[in-house]
Design a protein around this motif. Structure first.
Motif, PDB file in Angstrom:
ATOM      1  N   VAL A   1       0.828  -1.220   0.000  1.00 29.28           N
ATOM      2  CA  VAL A   1       0.000   0.000   0.000  1.00 29.28           C
ATOM      3  C   VAL A   1       0.858   1.263   0.000  1.00 29.28           C
ATOM      4  CG1 VAL A   1      -0.302   0.170   2.508  1.00 29.28           C
ATOM      5  CG2 VAL A   1      -2.103   0.994   0.991  1.00 29.28           C
ATOM      6  N   SER A   2       2.058   1.179   0.580  1.00 31.31           N
ATOM      7  CA  SER A   2       2.921   2.365   0.617  1.00 31.31           C
ATOM      8  C   SER A   2       3.536   2.642  -0.752  1.00 31.31           C
ATOM      9  CB  SER A   2       4.024   2.185   1.657  1.00 31.31           C
ATOM     10  OG  SER A   2       4.885   1.142   1.276  1.00 31.31           O
ATOM     11  N   ASP A   3       3.645   1.593  -1.612  1.00 28.30           N
ATOM     12  CA  ASP A   3       4.195   1.781  -2.960  1.00 28.30           C
ATOM     13  C   ASP A   3       3.092   2.100  -3.969  1.00 28.30           C
ATOM     14  OD1 ASP A   3       6.851  -0.718  -2.798  1.00 28.30           O
ATOM     15  OD2 ASP A   3       6.660   1.283  -1.966  1.00 28.30           O
ATOM     16  N   ALA A   4       1.839   1.905  -3.579  1.00 21.71           N
ATOM     17  CA  ALA A   4       0.740   2.085  -4.515  1.00 21.71           C
ATOM     18  C   ALA A   4       0.474   3.564  -4.751  1.00 21.71           C
ATOM     19  CB  ALA A   4      -0.515   1.414  -3.963  1.00 21.71           C
ATOM     20  N   VAL A   5      -0.056   3.838  -5.953  1.00 19.07           N
ATOM     21  CA  VAL A   5      -0.459   5.209  -6.295  1.00 19.07           C
ATOM     22  C   VAL A   5      -1.962   5.297  -6.066  1.00 19.07           C
ATOM     23  CG1 VAL A   5      -0.568   6.929  -8.136  1.00 19.07           C
ATOM     24  CG2 VAL A   5       1.395   5.388  -7.978  1.00 19.07           C
ATOM     25  N   LEU A   6      -2.385   6.219  -5.242  1.00 21.50           N
ATOM     26  CA  LEU A   6      -3.794   6.347  -4.899  1.00 21.50           C
ATOM     27  C   LEU A   6      -4.424   7.454  -5.737  1.00 21.50           C
ATOM     28  CD1 LEU A   6      -6.016   5.322  -2.929  1.00 21.50           C
ATOM     29  CD2 LEU A   6      -5.332   7.179  -1.397  1.00 21.50           C
ATOM     30  N   ARG A   7      -5.481   7.064  -6.482  1.00 21.20           N
ATOM     31  CA  ARG A   7      -6.259   8.055  -7.241  1.00 21.20           C
ATOM     32  C   ARG A   7      -7.710   7.906  -6.815  1.00 21.20           C
ATOM     33  NH1 ARG A   7      -3.311   9.978 -11.914  1.00 21.20           N
ATOM     34  NH2 ARG A   7      -1.414  10.577 -10.872  1.00 21.20           N
ATOM     35  N   GLY A   8      -8.198   8.848  -6.027  1.00 21.22           N
ATOM     36  CA  GLY A   8      -9.555   8.747  -5.517  1.00 21.22           C
ATOM     37  C   GLY A   8      -9.662   7.548  -4.596  1.00 21.22           C
ATOM     38  N   GLU A   9     -10.548   6.605  -4.949  1.00 22.45           N
ATOM     39  CA  GLU A   9     -10.743   5.405  -4.151  1.00 22.45           C
ATOM     40  C   GLU A   9      -9.854   4.255  -4.640  1.00 22.45           C
ATOM     41  OE1 GLU A   9     -13.208   6.955  -1.558  1.00 22.45           O
ATOM     42  OE2 GLU A   9     -13.670   4.826  -1.697  1.00 22.45           O
ATOM     43  N   LEU A  10      -9.218   4.395  -5.784  1.00 17.97           N
ATOM     44  CA  LEU A  10      -8.533   3.279  -6.423  1.00 17.97           C
ATOM     45  C   LEU A  10      -7.027   3.348  -6.216  1.00 17.97           C
ATOM     46  CD1 LEU A  10     -10.524   3.401  -9.787  1.00 17.97           C
ATOM     47  CD2 LEU A  10     -10.844   1.763  -7.923  1.00 17.97           C
ATOM     48  N   HIS A  11      -6.435   2.158  -6.104  1.00 24.33           N
ATOM     49  CA  HIS A  11      -4.983   2.044  -6.004  1.00 24.33           C
ATOM     50  C   HIS A  11      -4.428   1.549  -7.333  1.00 24.33           C
ATOM     51  CE1 HIS A  11      -5.978   1.984  -1.667  1.00 24.33           C
ATOM     52  NE2 HIS A  11      -4.798   2.547  -1.535  1.00 24.33           N
ATOM     53  N   PHE A  12      -3.230   2.023  -7.648  1.00 22.89           N
ATOM     54  CA  PHE A  12      -2.567   1.616  -8.891  1.00 22.89           C
ATOM     55  C   PHE A  12      -1.131   1.256  -8.589  1.00 22.89           C
ATOM     56  CE2 PHE A  12      -5.865   2.768 -11.831  1.00 22.89           C
ATOM     57  CZ  PHE A  12      -6.605   3.712 -11.129  1.00 22.89           C
ATOM     58  N   CYS A  13      -0.546   0.379  -9.422  1.00 24.80           N
ATOM     59  CA  CYS A  13       0.822  -0.059  -9.198  1.00 24.80           C
ATOM     60  C   CYS A  13       1.812   1.024  -9.580  1.00 24.80           C
ATOM     61  CB  CYS A  13       1.107  -1.341  -9.984  1.00 24.80           C
ATOM     62  SG  CYS A  13       1.078  -1.120 -11.767  1.00 24.80           S
ATOM     63  N   SER A  14       1.411   1.926 -10.456  1.00 23.57           N
ATOM     64  CA  SER A  14       2.330   2.973 -10.905  1.00 23.57           C
ATOM     65  C   SER A  14       1.525   4.193 -11.337  1.00 23.57           C
ATOM     66  CB  SER A  14       3.184   2.475 -12.077  1.00 23.57           C
ATOM     67  OG  SER A  14       2.333   2.099 -13.150  1.00 23.57           O
ATOM     68  N   VAL A  15       2.205   5.313 -11.441  1.00 25.88           N
ATOM     69  CA  VAL A  15       1.552   6.550 -11.908  1.00 25.88           C
ATOM     70  C   VAL A  15       1.054   6.364 -13.335  1.00 25.88           C
ATOM     71  CG1 VAL A  15       1.909   9.015 -12.334  1.00 25.88           C
ATOM     72  CG2 VAL A  15       2.992   7.933 -10.371  1.00 25.88           C
ATOM     73  N   ALA A  16       1.816   5.598 -14.151  1.00 24.45           N
ATOM     74  CA  ALA A  16       1.427   5.373 -15.544  1.00 24.45           C
ATOM     75  C   ALA A  16       0.061   4.702 -15.620  1.00 24.45           C
ATOM     76  CB  ALA A  16       2.479   4.513 -16.233  1.00 24.45           C
ATOM     77  N   HIS A  17      -0.146   3.668 -14.780  1.00 19.56           N
ATOM     78  CA  HIS A  17      -1.439   2.977 -14.805  1.00 19.56           C
ATOM     79  C   HIS A  17      -2.542   3.864 -14.252  1.00 19.56           C
ATOM     80  CE1 HIS A  17      -0.006  -1.426 -15.315  1.00 19.56           C
ATOM     81  NE2 HIS A  17       0.221  -0.655 -16.356  1.00 19.56           N
ATOM     82  N   ALA A  18      -2.228   4.666 -13.257  1.00 17.56           N
ATOM     83  CA  ALA A  18      -3.220   5.603 -12.715  1.00 17.56           C
ATOM     84  C   ALA A  18      -3.653   6.571 -13.794  1.00 17.56           C
ATOM     85  CB  ALA A  18      -2.626   6.339 -11.522  1.00 17.56           C
ATOM     86  N   ASP A  19      -2.686   7.060 -14.585  1.00 19.50           N
ATOM     87  CA  ASP A  19      -3.010   7.994 -15.668  1.00 19.50           C
ATOM     88  C   ASP A  19      -3.806   7.305 -16.765  1.00 19.50           C
ATOM     89  OD1 ASP A  19       0.107   9.861 -15.403  1.00 19.50           O
ATOM     90  OD2 ASP A  19      -1.816  10.054 -14.373  1.00 19.50           O
ATOM     91  N   GLN A  20      -3.432   6.062 -17.108  1.00 19.41           N
ATOM     92  CA  GLN A  20      -4.164   5.329 -18.153  1.00 19.41           C
ATOM     93  C   GLN A  20      -5.608   5.109 -17.746  1.00 19.41           C
ATOM     94  OE1 GLN A  20      -2.501   1.710 -19.770  1.00 19.41           O
ATOM     95  NE2 GLN A  20      -0.424   2.526 -19.577  1.00 19.41           N
ATOM     96  N   HIS A  21      -5.830   4.880 -16.448  1.00 22.23           N
ATOM     97  CA  HIS A  21      -7.176   4.579 -15.984  1.00 22.23           C
ATOM     98  C   HIS A  21      -8.068   5.815 -16.011  1.00 22.23           C
ATOM     99  CE1 HIS A  21      -9.693   1.508 -14.078  1.00 22.23           C
ATOM    100  NE2 HIS A  21     -10.276   2.513 -13.463  1.00 22.23           N
ATOM    101  N   THR A  22      -7.494   6.934 -15.645  1.00 21.54           N
ATOM    102  CA  THR A  22      -8.304   8.153 -15.548  1.00 21.54           C
ATOM    103  C   THR A  22      -8.523   8.789 -16.911  1.00 21.54           C
ATOM    104  OG1 THR A  22      -6.276   9.268 -14.931  1.00 21.54           O
ATOM    105  CG2 THR A  22      -7.793   8.714 -13.156  1.00 21.54           C
ATOM    106  N   HIS A  23      -7.646   8.564 -17.872  1.00 28.19           N
ATOM    107  CA  HIS A  23      -7.776   9.176 -19.203  1.00 28.19           C
ATOM    108  C   HIS A  23      -8.826   8.478 -20.044  1.00 28.19           C
ATOM    109  CE1 HIS A  23      -3.538  11.111 -18.982  1.00 28.19           C
ATOM    110  NE2 HIS A  23      -4.420  11.657 -18.186  1.00 28.19           N
TER     111      HIS A  23
END
Ligand SMILES: [Zn+2]
Length: 89
Positions: A67-89
């Protein structure tokens, strides 16, 4: 001048006694830690702390990350900033 020699001797004796007391204390501590497996401070490297950490799955690729390595976007966790960006776009 001779009194200084006695002072130095006294300090040395006190230091020697203190060292002896510390040795006895650490020996008592060692024998105590041999009996109990819970008290072994040297056998706790950083990665065991990470193993005990909560794992979250990436909302994009379902990869489990601490959880400390995860990227948090809203309610969702992502393994990396790249995946967080892909999900929100
Ligand atoms: Zn991912």
């Amino acid at each position: 001048m001779r009194i200084i020699l006695w002072l130095v001797l006294g300090v040395l004796v006190i230091l020697a006694l203190k060292k002896k007391a510390r040795d006895m204390q650490s020996r008592a501590y060692q024998s105590r830690s041999e009996m109990g497996p819970a008290s072994a401070p040297s056998a706790a490297p950083a990665h065991t702390v990470k193993d005990a950490e909560d794992m979250v799955s990436c909302a994009h690729c379902q990869l489990y990350v601490p959880v400390s390595d995860a990227v948090l976007r809203g309610e969702l966790h992502f393994c990396s900033v790249a995946h967080a960006d892909q999900h929100t776009h």
